[in-house]
Write an enzyme that holds these catalytic residues in place. Sequence first.
Site, mmCIF file in Angstrom:
data_model
loop_
_atom_site.group_PDB
_atom_site.id
_atom_site.type_symbol
_atom_site.label_atom_id
_atom_site.label_comp_id
_atom_site.label_asym_id
_atom_site.label_seq_id
_atom_site.Cartn_x
_atom_site.Cartn_y
_atom_site.Cartn_z
ATOM 1 N N THR A 50 41.599 42.018 19.492
ATOM 2 C CA THR A 50 41.354 41.888 18.059
ATOM 3 C C THR A 50 40.477 43.006 17.524
ATOM 4 O O THR A 50 40.525 43.309 16.325
ATOM 5 C CB THR A 50 40.690 40.541 17.745
ATOM 6 O OG1 THR A 50 39.517 40.404 18.564
ATOM 7 C CG2 THR A 50 41.624 39.384 18.046
ATOM 8 N N ASP A 51 39.662 43.632 18.357
ATOM 9 C CA ASP A 51 38.750 44.675 17.880
ATOM 10 C C ASP A 51 39.486 45.921 17.387
ATOM 11 O O ASP A 51 39.316 46.320 16.232
ATOM 12 C CB ASP A 51 37.747 45.037 18.975
ATOM 13 C CG ASP A 51 36.615 44.035 19.065
ATOM 14 O OD1 ASP A 51 36.406 43.296 18.102
ATOM 15 O OD2 ASP A 51 35.926 44.006 20.097
#
Length: 455
Positions: free
Chosen positions: A175-176
């Site tokens: 997700t980063d």
Amino acid sequence: MAALPLSGIRVLDLTQVYAGPTCTRILCDLGAEVIKLEGLKRTDITHLLVIADNDSHDDFWNRMGYFLYRNAGKKSLTLDFSEPDAVELLKRLIPHADVVAESFTPRVMAQHGLDYESLCKIRPDLIMISLSGYGQNGPWRDYTAYGMGLEPACGISSLTGYRGGEPLRTGIAFTDPYSGIAGAGAVLTALHYRRRTGKGQYIDLSEQEAAIPIGGYALMDYALNGREPERIGNRSLWFAPQGCYPCRGEDNWLVLTVRDDAEWQAFCGAVGQPKWAGDERFADVVGRRSHHDELDELIASWTREQGHVEAMHLLQAAGVTAAAVLNPKEVLLDPHLRERGYFETIDQPDVGPRPVPRQLGARFSAFDASTRAPAPKLGEHNKEILQGLLGLSDEEIAGLQERKIIGDKPDLAAGEEIMRMIVQWPTTTFLQMGAMAALEPDYKQQLGLEQTASE
């Protein structure tokens, strides 16, 4: 080449770790001047991850690969927000900034009077983006978040895993970087809007929400059919066979997908097994899916005798989708990526030349969005920014340094708790893995960073 599209745009970057720095690194590569702000008492924790060459010098915080990659091309300014004078200096920088990026929990910026409502009074057309775990409102707004927790929170982990097994995270905090790319796109959209209307705006980016569409097919299946997905490992809902198969050597793997009957025939011919093609069990995709376990055993019996890269080329030549699973060393040395110039050699001060991957996979015919400079040392541009933009005198700069509002060394005593947490993490942490890993003596020569003695 034409000027970069964001030339003349200045970004104040208050983000840390992965998602936010990815967003601002993209803006930097597109031509923006990005000023990374950190406090000496609370620096970006990636100053503590992955020491270059496992060699911890006195200024180890300037030699950490994690930080060097995500902040290449930026400038560094240290301001400690616990000091009111530092907050005032930041406010004085706002008229000179087009974009402010931050990744704190929602309460932090408001506590210091640095929320969007306050800053846009200083510069009305300011664009501000907040990359937080769960967004600026809602019952989870104040929860701290890292990618390792956000990935399960957005549903990805419930889809990832083997049949009958527990949910699994992907190998990275997926997700980063995904949120960082989404954030860069959001800023570009806001800049385009400002150019047309003259108006700035605030961007509330929830990293959880940014990644939820990755599992969109599962959401739609439940919304339309009331059906929850089953974890199926590396297999496909539509094609068969599909999987990840062991190859010759230690920890070498090949992934492949057979999409239709014609590809199945081509696969069997390429691997020298025409009898598989004539087996009635595997005659169509329904049969192949029903007998996938038997197929996996047969395919693995062939792949175990093959090199993973060689098998990929063999199957691709036959029209079968296949890819070798490359480890980090193989990616760095991959001839295809080298020919395309994906890794750029950046001469990092006190570290030396290192390959830095491009942040954008896209290539533009009108300009070159590449890494323009090494990552900054902590506080390297304090004087340049505070005197060049704000007109501070040498005496004022010296006073700020004496009070440790600015500086070039982190306050390790203030950060002792964070330091202790990092150092005492289990042996699976990045820091300890780096410290224990054995360096290949000629790795720089393999990467083309040094010549051999004979040369």
